[in-house]
Enzyme design. Structure first.
Site, short mmCIF file in Angstrom:
data_model
loop_
_atom_site.label_atom_id
_atom_site.label_comp_id
_atom_site.label_asym_id
_atom_site.label_seq_id
_atom_site.Cartn_x
_atom_site.Cartn_y
_atom_site.Cartn_z
N ASP A 31 -8.24 7.46 7.89
CA ASP A 31 -8.87 7.09 6.63
C ASP A 31 -8.85 8.20 5.59
O ASP A 31 -9.62 8.17 4.65
CB ASP A 31 -10.32 6.62 6.86
CG ASP A 31 -11.13 7.61 7.68
OD1 ASP A 31 -12.09 7.17 8.32
OD2 ASP A 31 -10.81 8.81 7.67
N CYS A 32 -7.97 9.18 5.75
CA CYS A 32 -7.84 10.19 4.69
C CYS A 32 -6.42 10.75 4.72
O CYS A 32 -5.66 10.52 5.66
CB CYS A 32 -8.87 11.30 4.83
SG CYS A 32 -8.61 12.37 6.25
N CYS A 90 -5.31 12.73 7.81
CA CYS A 90 -4.97 11.89 8.97
C CYS A 90 -3.53 11.41 8.85
O CYS A 90 -2.75 11.46 9.81
CB CYS A 90 -5.89 10.67 9.02
SG CYS A 90 -7.65 11.05 8.98
N CYS A 107 -9.53 22.58 -0.80
CA CYS A 107 -9.93 21.16 -0.77
C CYS A 107 -10.10 20.57 -2.17
O CYS A 107 -9.57 19.52 -2.49
CB CYS A 107 -11.22 21.00 0.02
SG CYS A 107 -11.05 21.51 1.73
N ASP A 160 9.32 -7.96 -25.93
CA ASP A 160 9.97 -9.27 -26.03
C ASP A 160 9.09 -10.13 -26.93
O ASP A 160 7.91 -9.82 -27.13
CB ASP A 160 10.08 -9.88 -24.62
CG ASP A 160 10.84 -11.19 -24.63
OD1 ASP A 160 11.70 -11.37 -25.49
OD2 ASP A 160 10.54 -12.04 -23.77
N THR A 190 9.05 -14.13 -27.15
CA THR A 190 8.55 -15.38 -26.57
C THR A 190 7.82 -15.12 -25.26
O THR A 190 8.38 -14.56 -24.32
CB THR A 190 9.71 -16.36 -26.34
OG1 THR A 190 10.42 -16.53 -27.56
CG2 THR A 190 9.18 -17.70 -25.85
N ASP A 250 8.96 -10.33 -19.93
CA ASP A 250 8.54 -11.26 -18.88
C ASP A 250 9.13 -10.93 -17.52
O ASP A 250 8.83 -11.58 -16.54
CB ASP A 250 8.85 -12.71 -19.27
CG ASP A 250 10.34 -12.95 -19.48
OD1 ASP A 250 11.16 -12.09 -19.06
OD2 ASP A 250 10.69 -13.98 -20.06
N ASP A 281 -16.95 26.16 -2.48
CA ASP A 281 -15.98 25.20 -1.94
C ASP A 281 -16.49 23.77 -2.02
O ASP A 281 -15.93 22.92 -2.71
CB ASP A 281 -15.64 25.55 -0.49
CG ASP A 281 -14.87 24.43 0.19
OD1 ASP A 281 -13.91 23.93 -0.43
OD2 ASP A 281 -15.25 24.03 1.30
#
Length: 747
Positions: free
Chosen positions: A16-17, A20, A401, A443, A445, A640, A726
């Site tokens: 989750d980071c 990792c 960090c 563009d 149209t 588009d 830090d």
């Protein structure tokens, strides 16, 4: 013959980071047969390109050995829906992630089975921050510190031991993470620097300070996790917009069905007040739709048959039957989440530079700290304890960090904020580039205009305007031609009752006719009408003036009498002029590139105040974009995404306009989901704001370290201020980046 290369995809649980992801990436690349690895901390997935004969069991064992669990995903399956994590530190800890995903890099993980499903409200919910493992460890460390202080006052002889035990309560998990990081190829993690500093402090007799520093470190980590959790909640909230179930109509009866099981072409019933469970087209019913959860629009939109609706929007006052056009894994919300997850893994140039810098910066800090600890005592006779203390403080001050998170935190917050408002940018590099554009080519149209004709003028010659519109609508009733639909829509807006006509006929290339009240009524081009009944000079001049405004004119003939005329044009979007002005005010040159005829294009151009290039083929548009780049412009092409493909590819930034279509989401570098011209200016605005935020973050990160480095060397500050420098800087940087989540485009 070369061995073929294939691809396998995994869900990695406990990741989750960014740290990792880096550890898994390093381990996977060392497996024989692996050609390339792409690890997404945001999506929780790992994609591996490998030779066909590779032993993937070895790969899985290596990743599992790092303290994670991996589960193979079926081809095309999505990872489990969940938060879009924003790593608030470049090291391994959970940052208040959902409890089932928390990890301590070596701690045991949940044995929950993998879920390969589309994003849904059933995604894992994060626990309250005060119940997370990180919070419990911080509380335990704090209580141990208070107890040690009390024991030290009551029994001074054991004070040192009491503070040593208090320090170990917090340091043991940190040291375990440090070892895991070192074994996975990251020896200079903050955990390692923290462990060295704490152990060193014990050896020079600063046990009380070491225990306090460990506690302050854990408090800093906890605060970072709380701040970063806001970014995760932003995308998590998006996935929860889609309800869990839908009422699928089977044999004339609504049957409650899980949303992820609803198939394409199924018809679902959406009751008043219900949230729409799937992208689709209304087949019957009419209602106001609250699109604010997806688009941010405050005003509900009235929609009826054939109108497109999106998953996650809220039905208003009427029951609707909707034909499903996309499965749960492919609906607008799911694709937006997937795009944002992928975008957050695409590093910006600034982020790549910071990553490279930190690889040399951290070892450099370790060398400086060692020199500060050793050189003065050896060369100048300084006190060993004092200079070792300063060296340990510099270790903590030098942790990168705050610097490492300064860019990805801001980019992740901006991508999330933009996605919630229909502005999708495919990665940090695109986000940076959008803010640098100096020319925007549009563009016409469907981009600057609505993409469908509207009645602009009803002209009375021999018959009142209301009667002209009534007769024209009667003749066109039942036709699906765009011009016919425009006339019928205008009649409906003016609440004109349209009579039934008989013997309706289409005259190819000329017009249509029908019998009404005993006489023939003809609606056609001026030339075709003149063949039946001559036009006067005044009538011809009026029609010519309308044509000069870029309008298509149909003349109404009632019997042999020229009754009137109806002019139609594909009108500019309501926000086109203010949107172009916002770009011009930002110093951006705007140009319209269109294949339409010069007269129509210039009429629209005058109305919008934009430079016009007309009657262009796709390759002509591409050449104009290339020419602008040669003139020194940073060019964005907004179109588009289909017939503008060459120009979109040639531009510095290609932006697709579209209402959640595959093309809008998958073509070009960015997409404006909701078709607002002003959103192009909004995209530029959030890009510039993000870059300002990143520069502020870098200044905070390096500025605080520079100040405390000097004060530590001269003896003013020590370990406590060092750890605050830090963690304090990291908290400030993360909190500053999270301000971008509240961004809203200008009205």
């Amino acid at each position: 013959m070369a061995e073929s290369v294939t691809q396998s995809r995994y869900r990695a649980e406990g990741m989750d980071c960014a740290s990792c992801a880096a550890k898994i990436d390093t381990a996977a690349r060392r497996v024989a047969g692996v050609e390339d690895v792409s690890v997404s901390a945001t999506a929780g997935t790992m994609t591996v390109r490998h030779r066909a004969g590779s032993d993937l069991a070895v790969l899985e064992r290596k990743v599992t050995g790092l303290g994670y669990k991996v589960f193979p995903l079926a081809p095309g399956a999505a990872a489990q829906a969940g938060p879009a994590p924003t790593c608030a530190h470049a090291h391994g800890h959970e940052h208040g992630a959902p409890e089932r995903n928390e990890h301590n890099h070596g701690a045991s993980h949940s044995d929950a089975p993998p879920q390969a499903a589309a994003p849904s409200a059933a995604a894992a919910r994060p626990v309250p921050w005060w119940r997370s493992r990180k919070a419990l460890l911080t509380i335990a460390s704090g209580l141990a510190l208070v107890a040690a202080y009390g024991i030290g006052k009551a029994f001074p002889a054991v004070e040192g031991v009491a503070f040593l035990v208090a320090m170990l309560v917090g340091l043991m998990p940190i040291a375990r993470r440090a070892v895991m990081a070192a074994l996975s190829g990251t020896p200079f993690s903050i955990e390692m620097l923290m462990t060295i500093a704490a152990v060193g402090a014990v050896f020079i007799g600063a046990t009380e300070e070491a225990a306090a520093v460990v506690f302050l470190f854990l408090v800093g980590e906890l605060l970072e996790g709380v701040a970063a959790g806001r970014a995760r909640a932003s995308i998590q909230g998006l996935t929860q917009l889609v309800p869990n179930t839908a009422l699928v109509v089977r044999d004339g009866r609504p049957v409650e069905t899980p949303a992820e099981e609803v198939e394409v072409d199924a018809v679902v019933l959406v009751r008043p007040g219900d949230r729409i469970a799937a992208d689709g087209i209304i087949v019957s019913g009419e209602s106001t739709i609250d699109e604010s959860p997806v688009t941010g629009e405050s005003t509900p939109v009235r929609k009826g048959p054939d109108a497109t609706v999106f998953a996650g929007t809220v039905n208003g006052d009427g029951a609707l039957h909707i034909k499903v056009t996309a499965a749960a894994a492919d609906n607008t919300i799911a694709r937006v989440v997937k795009l944002v997850e992928e975008a957050q893994e695409s590093k910006a140039p600034t982020e790549r530079f910071i990553d490279r810098f930190s690889r040399y910066y951290t070892p450099g800090v370790v060398v400086v700290a060692a020199l500060v600890a050793i050189v003065p005592p050896l060369a100048f006779g300084g006190a060993w304890d004092a200079w070792i203390y300063k060296g340990l403080a510099i270790l903590l001050i030098g942790c990168p960090c705050a610097l490492v998170i300064s860019t990805p935190a801001a980019i992740a917050a901006s991508l999330s904020a933009g996605a919630r408002r229909g502005l999708l940018m495919k990665g940090g590099a695109v986000l940076e580039n959008v803010g640098r554009i100096t020319a925007a080519c549009f563009d016409k149209t469907g981009t600057l205009t609505e993409g469908k004709p509207k009645v602009t003028d009803v002209v009375a010659f021999a018959t009142p305007e209301a009667e002209v519109l009534r007769l024209a609508a009667a003749v066109e009733a039942g036709s699906s031609h765009p011009l016919a639909r425009a006339i019928l829509a205008r009649a409906e807006d003016e609440k004109i009752e349209v009579p039934a006509a008989a013997d309706a006929k289409a005259h190819g290339g000329k017009g249509v006719s029908a019998m009404l009240d005993g006489r023939e009524v003809f609606l056609g081009s001026p030339a075709a009408t003149a063949e039946r009944s001559p036009l006067s000079a005044e009538q011809t001049a009026r029609i010519a003036a309308l044509n000069d405004e870029g309008k298509t004119v149909s003349v109404l003939l009632s019997g042999s009498e020229i009754a009137g005329a109806i002019a139609m044009r594909d009108e500019p979007r309501p926000d086109a002029r203010p949107g172009l002005k916002m770009l011009a005010d930002a110093g951006i040159k705007t140009v319209m590139l269109t294949g339409d005829n010069r007269r129509t294009a210039e009429a629209i151009g005058r109305q919008l105040g934009i430079e016009v290039r007309s009657e262009l083929l796709p390759q002509d548009k591409q050449e104009i974009v290339m020419d602008l780049k040669k003139q020194g412009f940073n060019v964005a092409k907004i179109g588009d995404g289909i017939n503008d493909a060459p120009a979109l590819a040639a531009a510095d930034v290609g932006i697709a306009m579209g209402g959640g279509t595959d093309v809008a989401l998958e073509t070009a570098d960015a997409a404006i989901l909701h078709g607002r011209v002003a959103d192009a200016a909004g995209m530029v605005e959030i890009s510039k704001r993000t870059m300002r935020n990143i520069h502020q973050n870098i200044t905070i990160a390096l500025g605080l370290k520079a100040v405390f480095l000097v004060t530590t060397v001269v003896g003013i500050t020590g370990l406590w201020p060092a750890i605050l420098a830090d963690t304090g800087a990291t908290v400030l940087v993360t909190a500053n980046a999270m301000r971008l989540l509240a961004w809203k485009p200008q009205a």
